[in-house]
Design a protein around this motif. Sequence first.
Motif, PDB file in Angstrom:
ATOM      1  N   PRO A 275       0.770  -1.181  -0.087  1.00  0.00           N
ATOM      2  CA  PRO A 275       0.049   0.066   0.111  1.00  0.00           C
ATOM      3  C   PRO A 275       0.985   1.222  -0.038  1.00  0.00           C
ATOM      4  O   PRO A 275       1.997   1.269   0.306  1.00  0.00           O
ATOM      5  CB  PRO A 275      -0.822  -0.171   1.337  1.00  0.00           C
ATOM      6  N   PHE A 276       0.309   2.261  -0.380  1.00  0.00           N
ATOM      7  CA  PHE A 276       0.747   3.754  -0.116  1.00  0.00           C
ATOM      8  C   PHE A 276       0.677   4.152   1.030  1.00  0.00           C
ATOM      9  O   PHE A 276      -0.144   3.853   1.675  1.00  0.00           O
ATOM     10  CB  PHE A 276       0.073   4.716  -1.140  1.00  0.00           C
ATOM     11  N   GLN A 277       1.615   5.017   1.307  1.00  0.00           N
ATOM     12  CA  GLN A 277       1.700   5.490   2.697  1.00  0.00           C
ATOM     13  C   GLN A 277       1.469   7.077   2.667  1.00  0.00           C
ATOM     14  O   GLN A 277       2.432   7.542   2.068  1.00  0.00           O
ATOM     15  CB  GLN A 277       2.779   4.962   3.535  1.00  0.00           C
ATOM     16  N   LEU A 278       0.948   7.638   3.647  1.00  0.00           N
ATOM     17  CA  LEU A 278       0.603   9.052   3.651  1.00  0.00           C
ATOM     18  C   LEU A 278       0.645   9.426   5.332  1.00  0.00           C
ATOM     19  O   LEU A 278      -0.158   8.688   5.929  1.00  0.00           O
ATOM     20  CB  LEU A 278      -0.414   9.693   2.953  1.00  0.00           C
ATOM     21  N   ARG A 279       1.138  10.721   5.433  1.00  0.00           N
ATOM     22  CA  ARG A 279       0.936  11.010   6.972  1.00  0.00           C
ATOM     23  C   ARG A 279      -0.361  11.641   7.023  1.00  0.00           C
ATOM     24  O   ARG A 279      -0.989  12.520   6.198  1.00  0.00           O
ATOM     25  CB  ARG A 279       1.982  12.284   7.050  1.00  0.00           C
ATOM     26  N   ILE A 326      -9.111  12.876  -8.570  1.00  0.00           N
ATOM     27  CA  ILE A 326      -7.974  12.187  -9.402  1.00  0.00           C
ATOM     28  C   ILE A 326      -8.234  10.548  -9.305  1.00  0.00           C
ATOM     29  O   ILE A 326      -7.505   9.846  -9.952  1.00  0.00           O
ATOM     30  CB  ILE A 326      -6.624  12.457  -9.034  1.00  0.00           C
ATOM     31  N   GLY A 327      -8.909  10.093  -8.357  1.00  0.00           N
ATOM     32  CA  GLY A 327      -9.155   8.724  -8.371  1.00  0.00           C
ATOM     33  C   GLY A 327      -9.792   8.319  -7.047  1.00  0.00           C
ATOM     34  O   GLY A 327     -10.188   9.103  -6.030  1.00  0.00           O
ATOM     35  N   LEU A 328     -10.036   6.835  -6.957  1.00  0.00           N
ATOM     36  CA  LEU A 328     -10.467   6.352  -5.893  1.00  0.00           C
ATOM     37  C   LEU A 328      -9.164   5.413  -4.966  1.00  0.00           C
ATOM     38  O   LEU A 328      -8.269   5.141  -5.562  1.00  0.00           O
ATOM     39  CB  LEU A 328     -11.546   5.050  -6.184  1.00  0.00           C
ATOM     40  N   GLY A 329      -9.502   5.408  -3.807  1.00  0.00           N
ATOM     41  CA  GLY A 329      -8.809   4.804  -2.904  1.00  0.00           C
ATOM     42  C   GLY A 329      -9.339   3.831  -1.866  1.00  0.00           C
ATOM     43  O   GLY A 329     -10.447   4.169  -1.407  1.00  0.00           O
ATOM     44  N   PHE A 330      -8.764   2.698  -1.478  1.00  0.00           N
ATOM     45  CA  PHE A 330      -9.060   1.952  -0.429  1.00  0.00           C
ATOM     46  C   PHE A 330      -8.341   1.891   0.522  1.00  0.00           C
ATOM     47  O   PHE A 330      -7.212   1.541   0.540  1.00  0.00           O
ATOM     48  CB  PHE A 330      -9.393   0.656  -0.882  1.00  0.00           C
ATOM     49  N   ILE A 331      -8.670   2.262   1.810  1.00  0.00           N
ATOM     50  CA  ILE A 331      -8.214   2.333   3.008  1.00  0.00           C
ATOM     51  C   ILE A 331      -7.991   1.099   3.876  1.00  0.00           C
ATOM     52  O   ILE A 331      -8.860   0.620   4.164  1.00  0.00           O
ATOM     53  CB  ILE A 331      -8.676   3.491   4.034  1.00  0.00           C
ATOM     54  N   PHE A 343      -3.181   2.748   2.010  1.00  0.00           N
ATOM     55  CA  PHE A 343      -4.204   2.575   1.111  1.00  0.00           C
ATOM     56  C   PHE A 343      -3.626   2.057  -0.283  1.00  0.00           C
ATOM     57  O   PHE A 343      -2.506   2.278  -0.462  1.00  0.00           O
ATOM     58  CB  PHE A 343      -4.898   3.785   1.093  1.00  0.00           C
ATOM     59  N   ILE A 344      -4.532   1.591  -0.899  1.00  0.00           N
ATOM     60  CA  ILE A 344      -4.213   1.143  -2.209  1.00  0.00           C
ATOM     61  C   ILE A 344      -5.101   1.574  -3.512  1.00  0.00           C
ATOM     62  O   ILE A 344      -6.091   2.327  -3.204  1.00  0.00           O
ATOM     63  CB  ILE A 344      -4.387  -0.480  -2.436  1.00  0.00           C
ATOM     64  N   THR A 345      -4.549   2.241  -4.553  1.00  0.00           N
ATOM     65  CA  THR A 345      -5.117   2.753  -5.522  1.00  0.00           C
ATOM     66  C   THR A 345      -4.513   2.720  -6.694  1.00  0.00           C
ATOM     67  O   THR A 345      -3.267   2.471  -6.799  1.00  0.00           O
ATOM     68  CB  THR A 345      -5.253   4.199  -5.206  1.00  0.00           C
ATOM     69  N   PRO A 346      -5.251   2.498  -7.811  1.00  0.00           N
ATOM     70  CA  PRO A 346      -4.459   2.554  -9.363  1.00  0.00           C
ATOM     71  C   PRO A 346      -3.895   3.949  -9.768  1.00  0.00           C
ATOM     72  O   PRO A 346      -3.349   3.909 -10.798  1.00  0.00           O
ATOM     73  CB  PRO A 346      -5.435   1.922 -10.287  1.00  0.00           C
ATOM     74  N   VAL A 347      -4.134   4.807  -9.199  1.00  0.00           N
ATOM     75  CA  VAL A 347      -3.543   6.324  -9.298  1.00  0.00           C
ATOM     76  C   VAL A 347      -1.983   6.221  -9.475  1.00  0.00           C
ATOM     77  O   VAL A 347      -1.367   5.510  -8.357  1.00  0.00           O
ATOM     78  CB  VAL A 347      -3.898   7.286  -8.439  1.00  0.00           C
ATOM     79  N   SER A 348      -1.377   6.918 -10.473  1.00  0.00           N
ATOM     80  CA  SER A 348       0.148   6.828 -10.326  1.00  0.00           C
ATOM     81  C   SER A 348       0.830   7.345  -9.236  1.00  0.00           C
ATOM     82  O   SER A 348       0.186   8.121  -8.374  1.00  0.00           O
ATOM     83  CB  SER A 348       0.542   7.630 -11.532  1.00  0.00           C
ATOM     84  N   LYS A 350       3.323   9.398  -8.980  1.00  0.00           N
ATOM     85  CA  LYS A 350       3.622  10.589  -9.082  1.00  0.00           C
ATOM     86  C   LYS A 350       2.285  11.396  -8.672  1.00  0.00           C
ATOM     87  O   LYS A 350       2.433  12.447  -7.909  1.00  0.00           O
ATOM     88  CB  LYS A 350       3.733  10.905 -10.365  1.00  0.00           C
ATOM     89  N   LEU A 351       1.239  11.071  -8.923  1.00  0.00           N
ATOM     90  CA  LEU A 351      -0.238  11.832  -8.463  1.00  0.00           C
ATOM     91  C   LEU A 351      -0.234  11.565  -6.876  1.00  0.00           C
ATOM     92  O   LEU A 351      -0.704  12.562  -6.400  1.00  0.00           O
ATOM     93  CB  LEU A 351      -1.274  11.533  -9.391  1.00  0.00           C
ATOM     94  N   VAL A 352      -0.220  10.348  -6.678  1.00  0.00           N
ATOM     95  CA  VAL A 352      -0.427   9.888  -5.100  1.00  0.00           C
ATOM     96  C   VAL A 352       0.387  10.860  -4.065  1.00  0.00           C
ATOM     97  O   VAL A 352       0.063  11.232  -3.304  1.00  0.00           O
ATOM     98  CB  VAL A 352      -0.146   8.297  -4.774  1.00  0.00           C
ATOM     99  N   GLU A 353       1.658  11.124  -4.628  1.00  0.00           N
ATOM    100  CA  GLU A 353       2.630  11.884  -3.729  1.00  0.00           C
ATOM    101  C   GLU A 353       1.910  13.036  -3.347  1.00  0.00           C
ATOM    102  O   GLU A 353       2.411  14.040  -2.585  1.00  0.00           O
ATOM    103  CB  GLU A 353       4.039  11.895  -4.374  1.00  0.00           C
ATOM    104  N   LYS A 354       1.267  13.873  -4.452  1.00  0.00           N
ATOM    105  CA  LYS A 354       0.594  15.076  -4.264  1.00  0.00           C
ATOM    106  C   LYS A 354      -0.705  15.259  -3.472  1.00  0.00           C
ATOM    107  O   LYS A 354      -1.263  16.223  -3.291  1.00  0.00           O
ATOM    108  CB  LYS A 354       0.396  15.633  -5.556  1.00  0.00           C
TER     109      LYS A 354
END
Length: 386
Positions: A275-279, A326-331, A343-348, A350-354
Amino acid sequence: MDTGGRCCGGGGAAAGLEEEAAQREREWEEAAQAVAYDSCTWPPPIVAVCGPGKSGKSAFSRLLLNTLIVRYRNAGYLDIDVGQPEFTPGFVSLHVLEEQTKDLTILYLRNPKRCFFLGYVCAKRNPKLLLTYIFDLYDYFLKEFYRFHEVDNPMKSAIPLVINTSGWIKGPGLHVLPEMLKYVSPTHVIRVSTTVERKNLPCGTFWMNEFDESPPVNLFEIHAAHNSPRHLLVKKEARIIRELRLIAYFRQCLPRDFNVFCLNDLIQGFASIHPFQLRLSKIHVIDLHCQVSSTDAHRFLNGTIVGLSTSASPPLSIESSTPCCIGLGFIKDVEISEDCIHFITPVSHKLVEKVDIIFQSCIAVPSCLLQVSGILSDVTERLLKI
């Protein structure tokens, strides 16, 4: 003899149904041709397809899109059916299509030109916000794709628009439809009707009043694909279709060569995604429907589908600061003590970082996603048994 008689009768009934289906198909094709090749082919048509749920609006819209693409090369598609969106689950969206859809029975995913996240499957939670989304997307279409000063450039000249509406025929949904029609003033309106009159929209230009000075509209009436009363499984089928679209959307997180033969394959595949991680402290959680207080918002994110956005995304309008999605995510997990959200998402990437904005939702989560989120609540167990 009785058995033979019944068989003959059954065969006659089947033949009658086939003939009726063929007649409906001809009727639909004739209506699509009439819209695309009207004597007034300029400016390109703006068409609203209206009718009750399960009447075939989406199927006719795609047939009409195919016909318009032959005539104009490109066609716009404004999907305002948040309960059963055609190409992008969870959104009110604007698409521009350049290729025909060969099979109208296949569920397709497409990246929209612009979309907004409502987070609910009907208008009753926030009809005003839904209308604001629709108006903004329509204005964006006019600005970017309905231009008349570049008629010599087919890539930039005006293109037609098909608006796929919801199947709500009463309550807030019926309030949204006439307001949308008044704002858009379509050149053509397709009214799909069934034999059950109480299930249909009002006849004629029901959205106008005698004092309206709107341009004249071409009104077509066609019969529903399955011209019979809606059965008890309609709502269940709608939920299943939404779930299939959501699964297809998050399936994009897996490698293209990942084989899925059963539900367990999907569960294992989703569980294997890093999964992606964000603060959390950098994420602004927006609840479009005022379900929980802002101070409690983070604890209600776990195991939900959310809309992802960035503060750099264009705002909805001058009156509203709601940005595009910009897209959907599943937490998958929220760790408040560690200030982290997974969370997981098919968004790139590069975009997830923003991403710094998350929209909460009331969208039901497919069981194959819930089973990898680590949630063991009563709500989850109940959803898994549906």
